[in-house]
Design a protein around this motif. Structure first.
Motif, PDB file in Angstrom:
ATOM      1  N   SER A 185       1.420  -4.749  15.555  1.00 17.61           N
ATOM      2  CA  SER A 185       0.514  -3.617  15.740  1.00 17.61           C
ATOM      3  C   SER A 185       1.053  -2.613  16.757  1.00 17.61           C
ATOM      4  O   SER A 185       0.503  -1.532  16.918  1.00 17.61           O
ATOM      5  CB  SER A 185      -0.855  -4.126  16.194  1.00 17.61           C
ATOM      6  OG  SER A 185      -0.726  -4.812  17.427  1.00 17.61           O
ATOM      7  N   TYR A 235      13.739  -2.017   8.952  1.00 17.30           N
ATOM      8  CA  TYR A 235      12.857  -1.311   8.029  1.00 17.30           C
ATOM      9  C   TYR A 235      11.448  -1.853   8.190  1.00 17.30           C
ATOM     10  O   TYR A 235      11.252  -3.013   8.556  1.00 17.30           O
ATOM     11  CB  TYR A 235      13.328  -1.519   6.581  1.00 17.30           C
ATOM     12  CG  TYR A 235      14.736  -1.036   6.357  1.00 17.30           C
ATOM     13  CD1 TYR A 235      14.981   0.285   6.006  1.00 17.30           C
ATOM     14  CD2 TYR A 235      15.825  -1.883   6.522  1.00 17.30           C
ATOM     15  CE1 TYR A 235      16.275   0.738   5.823  1.00 17.30           C
ATOM     16  CE2 TYR A 235      17.124  -1.440   6.341  1.00 17.30           C
ATOM     17  CZ  TYR A 235      17.340  -0.127   5.987  1.00 17.30           C
ATOM     18  OH  TYR A 235      18.613   0.330   5.806  1.00 17.30           O
ATOM     19  N   SER A 236      10.494  -1.039   7.900  1.00 18.91           N
ATOM     20  CA  SER A 236       9.103  -1.460   8.006  1.00 18.91           C
ATOM     21  C   SER A 236       8.302  -0.795   6.894  1.00 18.91           C
ATOM     22  O   SER A 236       8.571   0.347   6.519  1.00 18.91           O
ATOM     23  CB  SER A 236       8.543  -1.051   9.369  1.00 18.91           C
ATOM     24  OG  SER A 236       7.208  -1.442   9.484  1.00 18.91           O
ATOM     25  N   THR A 237       7.357  -1.520   6.380  1.00 23.14           N
ATOM     26  CA  THR A 237       6.444  -0.945   5.395  1.00 23.14           C
ATOM     27  C   THR A 237       5.100  -0.729   6.066  1.00 23.14           C
ATOM     28  O   THR A 237       4.794  -1.383   7.065  1.00 23.14           O
ATOM     29  CB  THR A 237       6.261  -1.891   4.186  1.00 23.14           C
ATOM     30  OG1 THR A 237       5.735  -3.136   4.652  1.00 23.14           O
ATOM     31  CG2 THR A 237       7.571  -2.117   3.466  1.00 23.14           C
ATOM     32  N   PRO A 238       4.296   0.165   5.546  1.00 22.51           N
ATOM     33  CA  PRO A 238       2.981   0.364   6.151  1.00 22.51           C
ATOM     34  C   PRO A 238       2.085  -0.852   5.914  1.00 22.51           C
ATOM     35  O   PRO A 238       2.297  -1.616   4.979  1.00 22.51           O
ATOM     36  CB  PRO A 238       2.438   1.600   5.429  1.00 22.51           C
ATOM     37  CG  PRO A 238       3.178   1.639   4.131  1.00 22.51           C
ATOM     38  CD  PRO A 238       4.523   1.043   4.401  1.00 22.51           C
ATOM     39  N   GLU A 239       1.115  -1.003   6.782  1.00 25.37           N
ATOM     40  CA  GLU A 239       0.117  -2.054   6.600  1.00 25.37           C
ATOM     41  C   GLU A 239      -0.799  -1.642   5.453  1.00 25.37           C
ATOM     42  O   GLU A 239      -1.231  -0.491   5.375  1.00 25.37           O
ATOM     43  CB  GLU A 239      -0.693  -2.209   7.885  1.00 25.37           C
ATOM     44  CG  GLU A 239      -1.695  -3.314   7.844  1.00 25.37           C
ATOM     45  CD  GLU A 239      -2.371  -3.515   9.186  1.00 25.37           C
ATOM     46  OE1 GLU A 239      -3.612  -3.396   9.214  1.00 25.37           O
ATOM     47  OE2 GLU A 239      -1.678  -3.768  10.180  1.00 25.37           O
ATOM     48  N   ILE A 240      -1.068  -2.565   4.568  1.00 18.19           N
ATOM     49  CA  ILE A 240      -1.942  -2.287   3.427  1.00 18.19           C
ATOM     50  C   ILE A 240      -3.243  -3.064   3.623  1.00 18.19           C
ATOM     51  O   ILE A 240      -3.225  -4.291   3.731  1.00 18.19           O
ATOM     52  CB  ILE A 240      -1.275  -2.697   2.098  1.00 18.19           C
ATOM     53  CG1 ILE A 240       0.028  -1.922   1.909  1.00 18.19           C
ATOM     54  CG2 ILE A 240      -2.233  -2.480   0.931  1.00 18.19           C
ATOM     55  CD1 ILE A 240       0.894  -2.423   0.774  1.00 18.19           C
ATOM     56  N   ASN A 241      -4.347  -2.362   3.702  1.00 18.24           N
ATOM     57  CA  ASN A 241      -5.652  -2.996   3.856  1.00 18.24           C
ATOM     58  C   ASN A 241      -6.399  -2.891   2.529  1.00 18.24           C
ATOM     59  O   ASN A 241      -6.576  -1.799   1.995  1.00 18.24           O
ATOM     60  CB  ASN A 241      -6.465  -2.314   4.960  1.00 18.24           C
ATOM     61  CG  ASN A 241      -5.856  -2.558   6.323  1.00 18.24           C
ATOM     62  OD1 ASN A 241      -5.746  -3.700   6.741  1.00 18.24           O
ATOM     63  ND2 ASN A 241      -5.450  -1.498   6.994  1.00 18.24           N
TER      64      ASN A 241
END
Length: 131
Positions: A35, A79-85
């Motif tokens: 986070s 690399y990072s992907t967005p958090e998916i809620n």
């Protein structure tokens, strides 16, 4: 995740309380969460504050003979992907789902950790699903 001073990853349950508890037990120099919370543990016990983190970064860069660009260019590319809620209709369903999912999750080619949800670690990446 909470990172130990021995340069090996130590994973603890997400949340301020759990990170602080891990810091007290393992005494790492640095801990953090996906986070974005960063806990420094060298000048102040487990201090978690964005302004403090920024000031510590400025201190580290200013005490180095390299420019910030040179320092950052030495770090491995990540690399990072967005958090998916995903919204759920029934309150509490996410916990019921995670209980069933974690009991039956088989993800080929990965090492599974079930500390806080289900985390699948592969050779060069990982994924996490949690309530």
């Amino acid at each position: 995740p909470l990172y130990s001073s021995a340069a090996s990853d130590v994973y603890k349950r997400q949340g301020h309380f759990y990170i602080k508890k891990g810091i007290k037990k393992l005494n790492p120099l640095l801990a953090g969460e996906m986070s974005g919370h960063i806990f420094f543990n060298d000048k102040w016990y487990g201090f978690d504050d964005g302004i403090y983190a920024g000031l510590r970064m400025l201190e580290i860069v200013s005490n180095n003979n390299k420019t910030s660009s040179e320092i950052f260019s030495e770090l491995p590319k990540s690399y990072s992907t967005p958090e998916i809620n995903i919204p759920v209709d029934k309150d509490g369903f996410q916990h019921e789902f995670m209980e069933k999912f974690s009991c039956s999750a088989i993800i080929k080619g990965s090492e599974i950790t079930k500390i806080d949800g289900v985390r699948a670690d592969f050779e060069s990446w990982w994924g996490l699903i949690r309530a």
